[in-house]
Design a protein around this motif. Structure first.
Motif, short mmCIF file in Angstrom:
data_model
loop_
_atom_site.label_atom_id
_atom_site.label_comp_id
_atom_site.label_asym_id
_atom_site.label_seq_id
_atom_site.Cartn_x
_atom_site.Cartn_y
_atom_site.Cartn_z
N ILE A 52 44.37 4.52 31.54
CA ILE A 52 45.48 4.00 30.74
C ILE A 52 46.56 5.06 30.61
N HIS A 53 46.11 6.30 30.45
CA HIS A 53 47.03 7.43 30.36
C HIS A 53 47.89 7.52 31.63
N ALA A 54 47.27 7.20 32.76
CA ALA A 54 47.98 7.35 34.04
C ALA A 54 48.90 6.16 34.33
N VAL A 55 48.47 4.95 34.04
CA VAL A 55 49.29 3.79 34.42
C VAL A 55 50.00 3.14 33.23
N HIS A 56 49.73 3.62 32.04
CA HIS A 56 50.39 3.12 30.82
C HIS A 56 50.22 1.62 30.62
N SER A 57 49.06 1.13 30.92
CA SER A 57 48.81 -0.29 30.66
C SER A 57 47.31 -0.50 30.59
N ASN A 58 46.92 -1.55 29.87
CA ASN A 58 45.50 -1.89 29.78
C ASN A 58 45.11 -2.96 30.79
N GLU A 59 46.10 -3.59 31.41
CA GLU A 59 45.82 -4.77 32.22
C GLU A 59 45.30 -4.37 33.59
N MET A 60 44.26 -5.05 34.01
CA MET A 60 43.66 -4.74 35.30
C MET A 60 44.63 -5.03 36.44
N SER A 61 45.52 -6.01 36.24
CA SER A 61 46.42 -6.40 37.32
C SER A 61 47.42 -5.29 37.65
N THR A 62 47.69 -4.39 36.71
CA THR A 62 48.63 -3.30 37.01
C THR A 62 47.94 -2.15 37.72
N MET A 63 46.61 -2.23 37.86
CA MET A 63 45.89 -1.13 38.48
C MET A 63 45.54 -1.51 39.92
N GLY A 64 44.58 -0.82 40.45
CA GLY A 64 44.18 -1.09 41.83
C GLY A 64 44.47 0.12 42.70
N GLY A 65 43.49 0.46 43.53
CA GLY A 65 43.68 1.55 44.46
C GLY A 65 43.86 2.92 43.83
N LEU A 66 43.33 3.10 42.64
CA LEU A 66 43.56 4.37 41.95
C LEU A 66 42.61 5.47 42.43
N ARG A 67 41.66 5.15 43.30
CA ARG A 67 40.63 6.15 43.61
C ARG A 67 41.19 7.37 44.30
N LYS A 68 42.30 7.18 45.03
CA LYS A 68 42.89 8.32 45.73
C LYS A 68 43.58 9.28 44.76
N TYR A 69 44.15 8.68 43.70
CA TYR A 69 44.96 9.50 42.80
C TYR A 69 44.12 10.20 41.73
N MET A 70 43.02 9.57 41.37
CA MET A 70 42.24 10.12 40.26
C MET A 70 40.79 10.29 40.68
N PRO A 71 40.52 11.29 41.53
CA PRO A 71 39.16 11.41 42.08
C PRO A 71 38.08 11.65 41.03
N ILE A 72 38.36 12.54 40.07
CA ILE A 72 37.30 12.88 39.10
C ILE A 72 36.99 11.65 38.25
N THR A 73 38.06 11.02 37.76
CA THR A 73 37.85 9.82 36.95
C THR A 73 37.07 8.79 37.75
N HIS A 74 37.45 8.65 39.02
CA HIS A 74 36.79 7.66 39.87
C HIS A 74 35.30 7.91 39.98
N ILE A 75 34.95 9.14 40.31
CA ILE A 75 33.53 9.45 40.52
C ILE A 75 32.74 9.28 39.23
N THR A 76 33.28 9.82 38.13
CA THR A 76 32.53 9.74 36.88
C THR A 76 32.41 8.28 36.42
N PHE A 77 33.49 7.52 36.61
CA PHE A 77 33.46 6.12 36.23
C PHE A 77 32.40 5.38 37.04
#
Lengths: 103, 630
Positions: free
Chosen positions: B367-392
C-alpha cells in the motif's frame, strides 16, 4: 363611684386596640408612629395600675413605666428623624408609595 | 520473577510520557522511546519464557503456576475480591512472547510506515497503551482483571482505528468497532457477574463445592463469557467490525486486528478451558460450531473481496474460527484422548500471529508503494519489491498449510483434533483450509503477478520499502519458517500441562497438503496469468453469488436492519416516547406544581410590615382561642 382596677384596664385595652387598629390601617408614617405610642402608653398604664393596686409597697411597676416613657421618647426621636429624612428624599411619607428599597 | 511487573510498567510509562509530553518531542525521539521500551519488554518476555520453561516441573509433571505479583484491589467479601497482579502459566508466558514480538516488529515497522505523519507521537503513545493493556490481559490473575484490560484494549483499538480522525470512514469504523465489541462485552460482564455470584470468587479456579452447587448456571456464565470473546474475536455474527477496522494504519491492523487483540477471545476460552471441559462441554461444542461456521463464512467472503486488507481481515476471521474450532472440539483434558485441540489452538494462535502480522506488514509495504488498497491497481509487483514478494509468499504458503512452514504444523494439529471429534467436522475444516489456500493465492497472484498497472508506473515506479519496514518482514518470515519446527511446543503448552509430543498424523497431513496444493493450483490457473478469463466467467455466471460474497453476504445490511428497523423502531422509539411523555411530563408536572404554589403564596412576602403584623396578630388570636378552648 370608686375607680377600680378594671376601669383602668378598660381604658388601657381600648388604647391598645386603637393603637393596633391605627397601626394596621394608617398609611401615613406619622399616624403609624402615633399608633405605636398609643400601644406603648397602654402598657405603661397597665404597669402603673398593677403596681398601685396589687403591690402598693413596691415600685418596680412605676419604674418600668418611667423606663417605657424614656424609651418611647428616644424611639420617637429616632423615628421622627427617619420620617423627616424620608420626606426629604421621597417628598412624601405614605407607606404604599415608598417602594424604592423594595427588593 | 518479580521483574515481570516491568513488562506492564514500561509500556505504561512510555504511554504517559509520549501522551503527555509527546508533542514537544521530535518524531524520532518519540518513536525511539516507544520502540526502546517495547524492546526491553520483549527481552524481559523472552527471559521470562526461558526461565519459566527451563524451570523444573512440579511433581505431577506440569509447570508451576506462578503469581509474582498480586494485590487486593477491591474487597467485597471474604472470598470475593478483585485483585490485580501477574499470573504466569504456560499460555500466558506464550502470549507474552507472541505479543511482545509482534508489537516490537510493528513499532520498528511504523518508523518507516508512519514517517512524517501528523500525530506520530500520538500514534506511538497509543501503541504503548495497547501493548500495556494486551500484556495485562494475558497475565491477568482473575477474570475481572482480565475484563478491565479487555476494555482497555478495546479503547486503544478504538483510538488506533480512528487515528486518521479527519477521515469520515475511519471515524465510522472506530465507532463501529467500539460499539459492536462493547455490545458483546455486555455479555462478558454479565457472565463474570454470574460467575462471581455463584462461585464467590473471580479466580480462575473456584472451590470444588461451589462448582458442584452451581449446576446449570456455570454453562450459562461461560456461554456469556464466550459472547464477549466472540465479539472481540470477530465470530459470526459479531464479526462486522473487523473488516471496517482496516481503516486504521496498516501496522495497527497487523498488531491489533490480526495478531493480538482479536485472539483475546480464543485466549479467554483457553483460560476457562478446565471449567469448559469439566462443567460445560456442550457450551464448548457451541464454540466449535460457531467457529466452524465463521471460518467457512469468512473464507467464502474472502474469495470475492478486492481490497487487499479486507481479504486479510476475512482471512483473520477465518483463522480465528479455526482456533475456536480447535478449542471447541476438545472432549477431555488429556491431550492423547480428545484434548489435542487445546494445544493445536494455542499453537495455531502462535504461528498465525506471526504469519498474519507478516502478511499485514507486507500489505502495508504494498500500500505504501502503490498508494491504494485495491487489488486492481496492483499486479506485477514482484520485480519491484523482491523482499516483500518473498516474505509475502512465505506467509501465504504458511497460511495455506504447506510444509515446512509453520502454519502447516499448527493447522495439521487442528485438523487432526477435528477428525478425532467427528469425521464430518474434520472434512469441513479441511475444505475450509483449502479455501484458505485458494483465496490467499488469489491475493498473492493479484498483487505480484498479472498485468502491471502502467498508468501508475508512469506516475512513479513502485519501489522496495526502507530497511525499517523490510527488517520486520524478514524477521517474521524467519520465525514463520522455523517456528513450525518448535516441536517442543507441545511440551510447553498442552491441555493438562503435561508434556505432549507433537506427531504428525500422516493421513491428515497428506490430505490437507493435497487439498491445499489443489487449491493453489486452481488459484494459479485462474489468477496467475495476465488476464483472468475463468475468474471473470465464473463471476458472470454466478453473478448473484459473487455479488453477495463481495457484499459479505449482506451481514452489515442485516445488522443495520436489525438495529434501525427493529431495535430503534420497535424498542427505542416507544421507550423514547415513554421517556418524553410519561417521565418528562411527570417531572414537568412536579415543577409546575411547585411553581404554582410559589405563585400563590408569593404575595404574602410583599415587604409591607403592616401586612406582616396583621398576620402576626391573626396568629396570636388563633393561639389565644386555642388556649382558651383547651
Amino acid at each position: 363611684m370608686e375607680i377600680h382596677v378594671v376601669h383602668y384596664l378598660v381604658v388601657s385595652t381600648v388604647m391598645l386596640f386603637c393603637g393596633i387598629y391605627g397601626f394596621f390601617t394608617r398609611k401615613n408614617l406619622l399616624a403609624i408612629l402615633i399608633s405605636v405610642e398609643l400601644m406603648l402608653n397602654a402598657t405603661n398604664i397597665n404597669f402603673a395600675v398593677f403596681n398601685r393596686y396589687l403591690f402598693p409597697d413596691q415600685l418596680e411597676g412605676h419604674f418600668f413605666s418611667l423606663f417605657g416613657i424614656a424609651v418611647a421618647a428616644a424611639e420617637t426621636a429616632v423615628a421622627i428623624a427617619i420620617i423627616i429624612n424620608v420626606y426629604r428624599n421621597m417628598k412624601q411619607i405614605l407607606t404604599d408609595d415608598i417602594t424604592d428599597l423594595n427588593g | 520473577m518479580e521483574y515481570t511487573i516491568l513488562i506492564l510498567a514500561l509500556p505504561m510509562f512510555s504511554f504517559l510520557l509520549l501522551g503527555l509530553a509527546g508533542m514537544k518531542m521530535s518524531h524520532k525521539v518519540a518513536g525511539t522511546i516507544g520502540t526502546l521500551s517495547l524492546g526491553i519488554v520483549t527481552v524481559l518476555s523472552y527471559l521470562t519464557a526461558f526461565r519459566y520453561f527451563t524451570a523444573p516441573r512440579t511433581a505431577d509433571g506440569t509447570f508451576e503456576t506462578l503469581m509474582p505479583w498480586n494485590f487486593e484491589w477491591l474487597p467485597f467479601t471474604e472470598s470475593l475480591h478483585i485483585d490485580m497482579g501477574i499470573l504466569l502459566d504456560p499460555i500466558s508466558v506464550m502470549m507474552l512472547v507472541v505479543i511482545s514480538t509482534v508489537s516490537l516488529m510493528v513499532h520498528i515497522y511504523s518508523f518507516g510506515y508512519m514517517k512524517g505523519e501528523v500525530g506520530f507521537q500520538r500514534y506511538y503513545a497509543f501503541l504503548s497503551l495497547f501493548s500495556m493493556s494486551m500484556l495485562g490481559l494475558v497475565v491477568a490473575t482473575n477474570i475481572f482483571q482480565m475484563y478491565v484490560f479487555w476494555e482497555l484494549v478495546g479503547v486503544s483499538s478504538y483510538l488506533l482505528i480512528g487515528f486518521y480522525y479527519t477521515k469520515p470512514e475511519a471515524i465510522a469504523a472506530s465507532k463501529k468497532a467500539f460499539i459492536v465489541t462493547r455490545f458483546a462485552d455486555l455479555g462478558f460482564l454479565i457472565g463474570i457477574l454470574i460467575y462471581g455470584y455463584y462461585m464467590q470468587t473471580f479466580e480462575f479456579d473456584p472451590a470444588q463445592e461451589r462448582l458442584m452447587q452451581a449446576g446449570m448456571v456455570l454453562p450459562l456464565a461461560l456461554g456469556l463469557m464466550f459472547v464477549g470473546g466472540a465479539g472481540k474475536s470477530a465470530m459470526f455474527p459479531l464479526h462486522i467490525w473487523l473488516p471496517d477496522a482496516m481503516e486504521g494504519p496498516t501496522p495497527v491492523s497487523a498488531l491489533i486486528h490480526a495478531a493480538t487483540m482479536v485472539v483475546a477471545g480464543v485466549y479467554l476460552v483457553a483460560r476457562m478451558f478446565p471449567l469448559f471441559i469439566g462443567f460445560a462441554p456442550e457450551t464448548l461444542h457451541i464454540v466449535a460450531y460457531v467457529g466452524a461456521f465463521t471460518a467457512f463464512y469468512a473464507a467464502s467472503v474472502a474469495c470475492a473481496q478486492s481490497d487487499i486488507k479486507r481479504v486479510l481481515a476475512f482471512s483473520t476471521i477465518s483463522q480465528i474460527g479455526f482456533m475456536m474450532v480447535a478449542l471447541g472440539v476438545c472432549t477431555s483434558m488429556d491431550p492423547h484422548e480428545g484434548g489435542l485441540g487445546y494445544m493445536a489452538g494455542m499453537f495455531h494462535l502462535f504461528t498465525h500471529a506471526m504469519f498474519k502480522a507478516l502478511l499485514f506488514l507486507g500489505a502495508g509495504c504494498i500500500i505504501h508503494a502503490v498508494h491504494s488498497n485495491e487489488m486492481s491497481t496492483m499486479g506485477g509487483l514482484r520485480k519491484y519489491m523482491p523482499i516483500t514478494h518473498i516474505t509475502f509468499l512465505i506467509a501465504c504458503l504458511a497460511i495455506a498449510g504447506i510444509p515446512p512452514f509453520s502454519g502447516f504444523f499448527s493447522k495439521d494439529e487442528i485438523l487432526a483434533a477435528c477428525f478425532q471429534f467427528s469425521p464430518a467436522m474434520g472434512w469441513i475444516m479441511t475444505i475450509i483450509a483449502g479455501m484458505t489456500a485458494f483465496y490467499m493465492f488469489r491475493l498473492y497472484y493479484g498483487i505480484f503477478w498479472g498485468t502491471e498497472n502502467k498508468e501508475l508506473h508512469e506516475h512513479h515506479t513502485p519501489h522496495e520499502s526502507p530497511l525499517s519496514m523490510t527488517f520486520p518482514l524478514m524477521f517474521l518470515a524467519l520465525i514463520t519458517i522455523v517456528c513450525g519446527w518448535i516441536q517442543p511446543f507441545g511440551h510447553f503448552v498442552s491441555s493438562n500441562g503435561h508434556a505432549y509430543d507433537i506427531h504428525l498424523d500422516m493421513n491428515v497431513a497428506v490430505t490437507s497438503v493435497v487439498v491445499a496444493l489443489i487449491a493453489i493450483a486452481i488459484a494459479t490457473w485462474m489468477y496467475a496469468r495476465d488476464r483472468q478469463p475463468v475468474a471473470d466467467m465464473l463471476a458472470k455466471r454466478f453473478a448473484t453469488l459473487h455479488r453477495a460474497a463481495y457484499k459479505r453476504f449482506y451481514m452489515d445490511e442485516v445488522w443495520m436492519f436489525v438495529t434501525k428497523r427493529i431495535i430503534f423502531r420497535c424498542v427505542s422509539k416507544p421507550l423514547a416516547w415513554f421517556d418524553r411523555h410519561a417521565i418528562d411530563q411527570f417531572m414537568n408536572f412536579m415543577a409546575w406544581c411547585t411553581n404554582a404554589a410559589g405563585g400563590t403564596i408569593q404575595p404574602l412576602q410583599n415587604g409591607r410590615i403592616q401586612s406582616y403584623t396583621q398576620w402576626f396578630y391573626g396568629g396570636i388570636i388563633v393561639l389565644v382561642v386555642i388556649l382558651l378552648l383547651s
